[in-house]
Every structure is written in structure tokens, then in C-alpha cells.
Design a protein around this motif. Structure first.
Motif, PDB file in Angstrom:
ATOM      1  N   UNK A  23       0.805  -1.224   0.000  1.00 43.99           N
ATOM      2  CA  UNK A  23       0.000   0.000   0.000  1.00 43.99           C
ATOM      3  C   UNK A  23       0.839   1.277   0.000  1.00 43.99           C
ATOM      4  N   UNK A  24       2.087   1.186   0.425  1.00 43.23           N
ATOM      5  CA  UNK A  24       2.980   2.337   0.359  1.00 43.23           C
ATOM      6  C   UNK A  24       2.830   3.358   1.461  1.00 43.23           C
ATOM      7  N   UNK A  25       1.854   3.176   2.348  1.00 45.38           N
ATOM      8  CA  UNK A  25       1.618   4.117   3.431  1.00 45.38           C
ATOM      9  C   UNK A  25       1.359   3.351   4.721  1.00 45.38           C
ATOM     10  N   UNK A  26       1.950   3.817   5.814  1.00 41.76           N
ATOM     11  CA  UNK A  26       1.743   3.160   7.104  1.00 41.76           C
ATOM     12  C   UNK A  26       0.286   3.250   7.537  1.00 41.76           C
ATOM     13  N   UNK A  27      -0.328   4.400   7.275  1.00 41.37           N
ATOM     14  CA  UNK A  27      -1.721   4.583   7.697  1.00 41.37           C
ATOM     15  C   UNK A  27      -2.649   3.611   6.969  1.00 41.37           C
ATOM     16  N   UNK A  28      -2.417   3.436   5.656  1.00 43.57           N
ATOM     17  CA  UNK A  28      -3.255   2.521   4.879  1.00 43.57           C
ATOM     18  C   UNK A  28      -3.012   1.068   5.308  1.00 43.57           C
ATOM     19  N   UNK A  29      -1.745   0.739   5.579  1.00 40.56           N
ATOM     20  CA  UNK A  29      -1.429  -0.610   6.036  1.00 40.56           C
ATOM     21  C   UNK A  29      -2.099  -0.895   7.380  1.00 40.56           C
ATOM     22  N   UNK A  30      -2.048   0.098   8.271  1.00 40.79           N
ATOM     23  CA  UNK A  30      -2.688  -0.071   9.578  1.00 40.79           C
ATOM     24  C   UNK A  30      -4.189  -0.284   9.420  1.00 40.79           C
ATOM     25  N   UNK A  31      -4.794   0.497   8.553  1.00 43.49           N
ATOM     26  CA  UNK A  31      -6.232   0.369   8.321  1.00 43.49           C
ATOM     27  C   UNK A  31      -6.582  -1.003   7.770  1.00 43.49           C
ATOM     28  N   UNK A  32      -5.761  -1.509   6.853  1.00 39.69           N
ATOM     29  CA  UNK A  32      -6.060  -2.818   6.255  1.00 39.69           C
ATOM     30  C   UNK A  32      -5.954  -3.943   7.262  1.00 39.69           C
ATOM     31  N   UNK A  33      -5.173  -3.729   8.326  1.00 44.80           N
ATOM     32  CA  UNK A  33      -4.987  -4.770   9.349  1.00 44.80           C
ATOM     33  C   UNK A  33      -5.799  -4.489  10.606  1.00 44.80           C
ATOM     34  N   UNK A  34      -6.688  -3.490  10.537  1.00 42.98           N
ATOM     35  CA  UNK A  34      -7.531  -3.122  11.685  1.00 42.98           C
ATOM     36  C   UNK A  34      -6.681  -2.691  12.884  1.00 42.98           C
ATOM     37  N   UNK A  35      -5.634  -1.933  12.604  1.00 48.27           N
ATOM     38  CA  UNK A  35      -4.781  -1.387  13.654  1.00 48.27           C
ATOM     39  C   UNK A  35      -4.897   0.127  13.655  1.00 48.27           C
ATOM     40  N   UNK A  36      -4.621   0.748  14.809  1.00 49.09           N
ATOM     41  CA  UNK A  36      -4.482   2.195  14.822  1.00 49.09           C
ATOM     42  C   UNK A  36      -3.104   2.534  14.263  1.00 49.09           C
ATOM     43  N   UNK A  37      -2.960   3.755  13.781  1.00 51.11           N
ATOM     44  CA  UNK A  37      -1.660   4.122  13.225  1.00 51.11           C
ATOM     45  C   UNK A  37      -0.568   4.111  14.293  1.00 51.11           C
ATOM     46  N   UNK A  38      -0.833   4.595  15.521  1.00 48.61           N
ATOM     47  CA  UNK A  38       0.217   4.510  16.554  1.00 48.61           C
ATOM     48  C   UNK A  38       0.627   3.063  16.839  1.00 48.61           C
ATOM     49  N   UNK A  39      -0.354   2.146  16.857  1.00 42.94           N
ATOM     50  CA  UNK A  39      -0.022   0.739  17.120  1.00 42.94           C
ATOM     51  C   UNK A  39       0.828   0.178  15.997  1.00 42.94           C
ATOM     52  N   UNK A  40       0.493   0.530  14.756  1.00 41.47           N
ATOM     53  CA  UNK A  40       1.280   0.060  13.622  1.00 41.47           C
ATOM     54  C   UNK A  40       2.685   0.647  13.658  1.00 41.47           C
ATOM     55  N   UNK A  41       2.795   1.917  14.062  1.00 39.56           N
ATOM     56  CA  UNK A  41       4.104   2.555  14.147  1.00 39.56           C
ATOM     57  C   UNK A  41       4.968   1.882  15.202  1.00 39.56           C
ATOM     58  N   UNK A  42       4.367   1.542  16.338  1.00 38.68           N
ATOM     59  CA  UNK A  42       5.108   0.852  17.394  1.00 38.68           C
ATOM     60  C   UNK A  42       5.553  -0.538  16.915  1.00 38.68           C
ATOM     61  N   UNK A  43       4.672  -1.230  16.186  1.00 39.46           N
ATOM     62  CA  UNK A  43       5.013  -2.558  15.694  1.00 39.46           C
ATOM     63  C   UNK A  43       6.147  -2.491  14.686  1.00 39.46           C
ATOM     64  N   UNK A  44       6.122  -1.468  13.815  1.00 37.33           N
ATOM     65  CA  UNK A  44       7.203  -1.314  12.850  1.00 37.33           C
ATOM     66  C   UNK A  44       8.525  -1.066  13.563  1.00 37.33           C
ATOM     67  N   UNK A  45       8.504  -0.246  14.614  1.00 29.48           N
ATOM     68  CA  UNK A  45       9.714  -0.015  15.397  1.00 29.48           C
ATOM     69  C   UNK A  45      10.211  -1.299  16.033  1.00 29.48           C
ATOM     70  N   UNK A  46       9.274  -2.109  16.514  1.00 32.59           N
ATOM     71  CA  UNK A  46       9.631  -3.401  17.110  1.00 32.59           C
ATOM     72  C   UNK A  46      10.321  -4.300  16.077  1.00 32.59           C
ATOM     73  N   UNK A  47       9.743  -4.335  14.857  1.00 37.19           N
ATOM     74  CA  UNK A  47      10.334  -5.145  13.785  1.00 37.19           C
ATOM     75  C   UNK A  47      11.754  -4.692  13.504  1.00 37.19           C
TER      76      UNK A  47
END
Length: 312
Positions: A23-47
């Protein structure tokens, strides 16, 4: 990459990496996985901590993978596909959609009904072992009785006691005349059967339903029955002879559609006929009392649903 920590990556991590890449965007990826953007950002940092490197860089065009990210994305997609495949396999086992099924069919039935049913079944159970034979009804009924087939799509030949079978559905087999596009008859305005009689023909053996249907039309029209005939049940032989000569071949409409219109092979086409050629109906046939395996029963049901709907 840090091998001490990369093994901590979980399916949710791979899902996020794959979604961002797609999708090219963190916000869109978060939405597709039913995550909030902050949660997705934290997960990306974890990765990135587990991997020990940046996975994406932000650009005006969106999030672009780094070299490490590109490698991880490939692995992520493979892992996710393996997980999906495992889910499908487990579901197939749970539903009894495993094992082997063997069917026989006349040529038109194989192309028009068996192939679509197999595609539908493979979408449910990709690892099922399917065997399909195309043969004359006489051969198939003999092998059905001996237990070599689960069911067949064909006709019960004369002289065989029909009471030993369970017969479902009935579809007429329409015949079209197939030639190569450079055949002398292609541009004839008012074509009749007499115009075709002196050309070489490629047909099934005498006595087969399709051959009888063709000969009956010649007789009804008062046209001479072709004498220069090659007898074969091989579709490959028919195609090869049609493509390399002025031969004529009668084929079921399902087969001519496939060869001349859907996936053109050998530069073939059909000749128009005023008089339709129709073969006696064929059916879905099983042996009375034979218990089908769950996978065979599922394929039969998928085939029968198409068979009954199109046979109306």
C-alpha cells in the motif's frame, strides 16, 4: 540482521511489512490490518529492533523499502502464503476434502463442465489428487463398473442394463464444423453439406454418437457421406491435421469454443451450418449403491451444479 532477535518476528509482523510494501503508506497498512496508526508505528519499530536495521524510508512517494526491507518483504510474503496454505490444508482435512478422485468424461463434457468444477475444487483443496480421462462412453462405463472411476460424464451404451446406474442431468451436445482459417470453404457464402463431402474429414470412429449425428445430417440433407475419413479420438491429432491441411472436423461446441474463440489454437475457425447437428444427451453417471469419498462427492456436486444449470 541480528540473528539473536529476528526469530522473535511473528505472523503479525510479516503481515504489517507486507501491507506497507503493498500500500505504500503506514496509515493505509494499519487500516487494512484493523490497527491504529500509533499501534502500527510501534510494531514497525519493534520489527526494526528485532532485525537491527531500518525496513522502510519515507519519501514523497510513500514508504520505500530499504535493501534489508526488500529481503524481508520477500520472506514475509512467502511466510504468509505458507500460513494461508496451511490453513487451507487443515480446513480441507477437517472437511474431508483430501485424497484422490478419478472421473471420465466425453470431450465436450470434460471441457465444458469437468474443468470448471476442478478449478472450483482446487480453490477449496489445492492438494487433492484428481485424475481425468477423456474416452468413449463404452470404455468409461466399463471402467466405471470395474471401480476405476468414481463417476463419469457420458452415455449408457446400447446393450448395457441402465438399472445398475444412478443417472443425473441431461445435456445435449451441439456440434460445430471446424477448419483452418485458410480453408477454401471459409469464404463460401451459401455453404451446404454437399460442398464438404469431397474434403478429408477427421472424426470419431463409426458408431460413436457424434459420428452418427454427423452422418444422420448428411443423410437427411441428401448429401453424400464423406469417404475420406481419419478416425481418431485424439483432440491433439485433430488439431494437428486441421492446422496442416484442408481437413474438416466436427467437434462439440464446448471444444470449438475453446479452440476457435477462447484460446485460439492452430488458427482454426468454424463453418456456419443452416442445419444444426445435435448429439444424443449425456449424463452424470454413478454406480447404484457406490459410496463416494467426501472429495469425490464434492467434485460431483460442483460439476452437477454447473451441469444442471447449463443443461436447462
Amino acid at each position: 540482521m541480528s540473528e539473536n532477535h529476528i526469530y522473535r518476528l511473528q505472523p503479525k509482523h510479516f503481515s504489517l511489512v507486507s501491507a506497507i510494501a503493498e500500500l505504500g503508506q503506514l496509515s493505509l497498512a494499519a487500516q487494512s490490518l484493523a490497527l491504529t496508526q500509533p499501534a502500527a508505528s510501534r510494531m514497525l519499530g519493534e520489527i526494526e529492533r528485532y532485525v537491527g536495521s531500518s525496513i522502510f524510508v519515507r519519501t514523497p512517494k510513500g514508504m520505500e523499502p530499504t535493501a534489508v526491507g526488500s529481503a524481508l518483504i520477500r520472506r514475509a510474503q512467502n511466510v504468509l502464503e505458507e500460513i494461508r496454505e496451511a490453513g487451507r490444508e487443515v480446513d480441507a482435512i477437517r472437511r474431508g476434502l483430501t485424497g484422490k478422485v478419478r472421473v471420465g468424461a466425453v470431450t465436450g463434457g470434460a471441457v465444458g463442465y469437468v474443468v470448471p468444477a476442478i478449478k472450483a475444487l482446487k480453490a477449496e483443496a489445492a492438494t487433492v489428487d484428481i485424475h481425468v480421462d477423456v474416452a468413449s462412453s463404452g470404455e468409461m462405463i466399463r471402467d466405471l463398473l470395474s471401480g476405476q472411476y468414481d463417476f463419469v460424464l457420458g452415455r449408457i451404451p446400447p446393450g448395457i442394463d441402465a438399472r445398475q446406474f444412478h443417472v443425473e442431468g441431461a445435456t445435449m451436445e451441439e456440434v460445430e464444423i471446424v477448419v483452418r482459417r485458410t480453408h477454401p470453404l471459409v469464404n463460401v457464402d451459401r455453404l451446404n453439406l454437399s460442398d464438404m463431402a469431397h474434403f478429408p474429414w477427421i472424426m470419431q470412429a463409426p458408431g460413436t454418437p457424434l459420428r452418427q449425428a454427423v452422418e444422420n445430417v448428411f443423410i437427411e440433407e441428401g448429401a453424400p457421406i464423406p469417404r475420406n475419413i481419419v478416425n481418431t479420438t485424439s483432440l491433439l491429432v485433430m488439431i494437428a491435421m486441421l492446422a496442416s491441411s484442408n481437413a474438416i472436423a466436427p467437434m462439440s461446441r464446448e471444444v470449438s469454443d475453446l479452440l476457435c474463440r477462447q484460446t485460439p489454437v492452430g488458427d482454426l475457425c468454424t463453418l456456419p451450418l443452416d442445419t444444426p447437428i445435435v448429439v444424443t444427451p449425456y449424463h452424470l453417471i454413478t454406480v447404484n449403491g457406490k459410496r463416494l469419498s467426501p472429495i469425490a462427492a464434492r467434485l460431483r456436486d460442483l460439476l452437477l451444479s454447473r451441469f444442471l444449470n447449463r443443461g436447462r
